[in-house]
Write a protein that holds these residues in place. Structure first.
Motif, mmCIF file in Angstrom:
data_model
loop_
_atom_site.group_PDB
_atom_site.id
_atom_site.type_symbol
_atom_site.label_atom_id
_atom_site.label_comp_id
_atom_site.label_asym_id
_atom_site.label_seq_id
_atom_site.Cartn_x
_atom_site.Cartn_y
_atom_site.Cartn_z
ATOM 1 N N TYR A 36 0.825 -1.209 0.000
ATOM 2 C CA TYR A 36 0.000 0.000 0.000
ATOM 3 C C TYR A 36 0.866 1.270 0.000
ATOM 4 C CZ TYR A 36 -3.788 -3.257 0.430
ATOM 5 O OH TYR A 36 -4.671 -4.277 0.170
ATOM 6 N N ARG A 169 -14.408 -4.032 -8.415
ATOM 7 C CA ARG A 169 -13.015 -4.351 -8.064
ATOM 8 C C ARG A 169 -12.990 -5.177 -6.765
ATOM 9 N NH1 ARG A 169 -9.815 -2.454 -3.264
ATOM 10 N NH2 ARG A 169 -7.817 -3.357 -3.713
ATOM 11 N N SER A 208 -14.324 -1.573 0.407
ATOM 12 C CA SER A 208 -13.073 -1.272 1.096
ATOM 13 C C SER A 208 -13.384 -0.395 2.303
ATOM 14 C CB SER A 208 -12.111 -0.554 0.133
ATOM 15 O OG SER A 208 -10.804 -0.531 0.669
ATOM 16 N N SER A 209 -12.325 0.084 2.938
ATOM 17 C CA SER A 209 -12.498 1.018 4.054
ATOM 18 C C SER A 209 -12.473 2.453 3.532
ATOM 19 C CB SER A 209 -11.345 0.832 5.040
ATOM 20 O OG SER A 209 -10.126 1.073 4.370
ATOM 21 N N THR A 212 -8.798 3.410 2.137
ATOM 22 C CA THR A 212 -8.371 3.228 0.745
ATOM 23 C C THR A 212 -9.073 4.228 -0.174
ATOM 24 O OG1 THR A 212 -7.694 0.964 1.081
ATOM 25 C CG2 THR A 212 -8.307 1.546 -1.166
HETATM 26 N N1 PCA Z 1 -8.202 -1.512 1.922
HETATM 27 C C1 PCA Z 1 -7.522 -2.542 1.181
HETATM 28 C C2 PCA Z 1 -8.001 -3.837 1.762
HETATM 29 C C3 PCA Z 1 -9.018 -3.484 2.756
HETATM 30 C C4 PCA Z 1 -9.037 -2.011 2.809
HETATM 31 O O1 PCA Z 1 -9.712 -1.347 3.579
HETATM 32 C C5 PCA Z 1 -7.834 -2.505 -0.275
HETATM 33 O O2 PCA Z 1 -8.864 -1.978 -0.674
HETATM 34 O O3 PCA Z 1 -7.035 -3.047 -1.043
#
Ligand code: PCA
Length: 328
Positions: A36, A169, A208-209, A212
């Motif tokens: 990341y 995605r 996702s969170s 991201t």
């Molecule tokens: N972000 C990462 C994994 C979980 C998250 O919150 C992503 O989207 O790749």
């Protein structure tokens, strides 16, 4: 914890003293690829971990973090560490669910939906995860949860009827399964490539969170975030077994002690930033709201299906983890 910390501090003082006394330190350098972006809180936490190890070992073990998939891409990191191409690394744990269902324990919809629950689930699962990784030539150091997962779309979505046919995605097998069960078309894409996928129309939605969404500035392409709090997946930091065995016992103790602190510090940060990320999405024009009743109900049904599938795939080991978690 206390004894380990005291020991860590004691050892670190000795190590520092040895350096100041000019004692030759057999320096070891570990490259640590992370998937990341550099600004992401996991990467920042990994850098703080590396820095603390460097300081506490008096430079005897230098860990160098390479963020954003710059050294190895996300989906290459585990193999690189297993084979010793990189001595250490960080990866999304549930990305390995197709190797062993156990790795997907943190991505079962609605099993553990808060930071507190996530901690308990991790406590219940950790010994089994540690054992499974050891069989793969890996030593587990620490793991930190992402904030709770919600759904990103480029339109209002009130039910799975609205999401039919949407290109979605996915970041692991569980998210691909959610997409399928919602009638969407899943495609696996690393966060590092997410923006490009959204810009080119390869993906039009994801789960996702807020973290991201914020890191990737997805408000440039998407308009709605639905809070679902479906699960809190973890990133974990791990070491090649031979690289680990090559460290002396004192250094191993320092690394383990600092890893414990990094797990706590990273988890605290994740929790502290969780609401802030959502506020940033809203401040940049996204509509941030809880999933509506219809969608929520459908997602819960999907969650029940997926829990059943996971329990079956993970067998007795999986059942023991879930039982232990529920008994906490
Ligand atoms: N972000 C990462 C994994 C979980 C998250 O919150 C992503 O989207 O790749």
């Amino acid at each position: 914890m206390k004894a380990t910390m005291l020991k860590t501090l004691g050892v670190s003082a000795i190590a520092t003293a040895a350096v100041f006394a000019g004692a030759p330190a057999a320096a070891e350098k570990w490259d640590m690829p992370m998937a990341y972006s550099d600004s992401n809180f996991h990467t920042q936490n990994g850098k703080a971990f590396a820095e603390a190890v460097n300081v506490a070992t008096g430079g005897k073990l230098e860990i160098v973090v390479h963020g954003g998939g710059s050294l190895f891409k996300g989906n290459e990191i585990k193999r690189a560490v297993q084979t010793g191409q990189a001595p250490a690394g960080e990866r999304l744990l549930s990305a390995h669910q197709n190797e062993s269902a156990i790795f997907g324990v943190d991505s079962i919809p609605f099993l553990a939906t808060s930071f507190e629950a996530s901690d308990k689930l991790w406590q219940a699962a950790r010994p089994t995860i540690e054992k499974t990784l050891a069989e793969q030539n890996l030593v587990l150091l620490y793991a930190v949860p992402w904030p709770p997962q919600g759904l990103y779309f480029n339109k209002e979505v009130n039910s799975t009827a609205d999401s039919k046919g949407v290109k979605f995605r996915a970041y692991n097998a569980a998210t691909a399964r959610v997409a399928e069960l919602m009638g969407m078309l899943p495609v696996q894409i690393e966060a590092a490539e997410l923006v490009q996928a959204l810009a080119t129309g390869v993906a039009e939605a994801f789960v996702s969170s807020g973290s991201t969404g914020y890191d990737r500035k997805v408000w440039e392409h998407l308009s709605h975030f639905y809070e679902v709090n479906a699960w809190l997946p973890r990133n974990y930091v791990f070491v090649n077994k031979q690289a680990w065995d090559a460290l002396d016992a004192d250094t191993q103790n320092i690394v383990k002690g600092i890893a414990m602190l990094a797990e706590r510090a990273g988890t605290t940060k994740s929790q502290q930033l969780s609401g802030w990320y959502l506020a940033q999405l809203a401040a940049n024009g996204m509509k941030v709201q809880p999933a509506g009743d219809q969608l929520r109900g459908e997602l819960e049904a999907i969650g029940a299906t997926m829990s059943g599938e996971w329990m079956e795939a993970a067998g007795d080991e999986g059942k023991a983890i879930v039982d232990a978690y529920k008994a906490m």
